[in-house]
Scaffold this active site. Sequence first.
Site, PDB file in Angstrom:
ATOM      1  CD  GLU A 252       4.771  -3.931  -3.718  1.00 51.12           C
ATOM      2  OE1 GLU A 252       4.194  -3.225  -4.654  1.00 51.12           O
ATOM      3  OE2 GLU A 252       4.650  -5.036  -3.644  1.00 51.12           O
TER       4      GLU A 252
ATOM      5  N   GLY B  36       0.934  -1.206   0.038  1.00 55.34           N
ATOM      6  CA  GLY B  36      -0.059  -0.024  -0.281  1.00 55.34           C
ATOM      7  C   GLY B  36       0.896   1.475  -0.118  1.00 55.34           C
ATOM      8  CB  SER B  37      -0.091   4.553   0.952  1.00 57.24           C
ATOM      9  OG  SER B  37      -0.171   4.580   2.194  1.00 57.24           O
TER      10      SER B  37
ATOM     11  CB  CYS C  17       3.322  -1.191  -6.964  1.00 56.29           C
ATOM     12  SG  CYS C  17       3.205  -2.945  -7.487  1.00 56.29           S
TER      13      CYS C  17
END
Length: 492
Positions: A227, A203-204, A259
């Site tokens: 990640e 995610g962020s 991503c």
Amino acid sequence: MTDSTIAVSETAARAAGAAGPYAATSPRERAAALVAAADALDAHAAELVAIAMRETGLTEPRLTGEVRRTTGQLRLFADTIVCGAYLDVRIDDADPDYVIGARPDVRRVLEPVGPVLNFAASNFPFAFSVAGGDSAAALAAGCPVIVKAHSGHPELSRRTAAIVAEALEGAGMPSGVFQLIEGQQNGVELLQDERIRAGAFTGSTHVGRLLADIAAARPRPIPFFGELGSVNPVYATYVDETLLQGFVASVAGSAGQLCTKPGFLFVPADADLSAVSPAADLVAEHRLLNPGIGRAFEGRRAAALAADGATVLAAGGIREDEDGQRHATPTVVAVDLDTLRTHRDELLEESFGPLSVIVRYEGVADLPAVHRELFPGNLTSTVHARPAELTDGSLDALVDALAETSGRVLFGGWPTGVSVTPAMQHGGPYPATTTDATSVGTAGITRFLRGVAYQNAPQELLPPPLRDDNPWRVPQHRSAAGRSTEWGALSR
């Protein structure tokens, strides 16, 4: 104690109770369970894809392919654990004449860490969600898994979890080996629970770093693979229409919510970029995953368009519907290197959506330093060059810089589309990931294993992969007595 706290504690207790029995299963038993889960997901693919389309706005072909990737990944891990090489079994026979001093019998193997908490991603509702790569790797390693569902696709998460849990238990795996929780606070509480022994997240950067810090601040810190963010720069020594069309297609794929989307394309200063606009005009609008992502993209797009010195090559657009969902078309701006440096706050941050920046540069020799300065950690970096340039030494320094700062270095092609293979590396130096490991490919299993050495242990007390009769038939690397007198011979 609230009902939520009780539920979290019970979930952790079930996972902890399953940990020992699950770790004790043989590779073939565990592999059969993974295949059963894959078969069950395939059998329900049409149902699951329909739910995912409704909740995420992603297309049927994209989601159908993602289900195949998810079930293929489970089967790949099944074969990996049957092979057994991932256990990295090392056996040192007792050696009274060992050159450093008498050596005992020492045997080392990788063992499961215990219950794993997996925070599911929004942009891959199958491949990086409930039954995705992190869950598959942890289950293959012999770890019970608790998935924290993403709020962007709750119905899909519940249905997927029910199918997988039923398949695993039907294959004889212990109850509690696969569970689902929902809610941000429940996820945080579970990450802090002492029975959780590892965490995974996609995610962020902001949220991932918060979770990583929680994992590190526990009385007993645990490994946490996050990640987070990557802008995946691409460096081209030439530009033609085909290259720019491929670039736009990669930026626009799945509305740029990947991503590995190329966030920056570096081109020679005199490059003709006129093909960008017509390529972007051909891209139909695509719904973004949820209103929160839509609002964030809207802000990032506005900042890029407003940056002083930016030339708009494709303005794109964003439309809000009656449900608050945003629908976007690609936006591409061009800047020179000085502008990028001056406006790095507006331009360098990852943009989760169909936005990219083309950067004009003066000379290839400048690119290694530029890359190290601006892009310290990436999932991918890419080179587009003519064949002669790849072998004449002119790009050696750039490739060295990319390898230092990236998990995957591509030559030609585009970074979107990550193949699930044994050799794949999907991770990189921070901020791409919190731990420089991989969340795609069979090497991802090592995130959920820990080394244990047994010294002078009776055969009866050794784990099966360390026994002389090797009942699991896994590869064993044995260092026989007397070998130490030959050290150094290979270098002569």
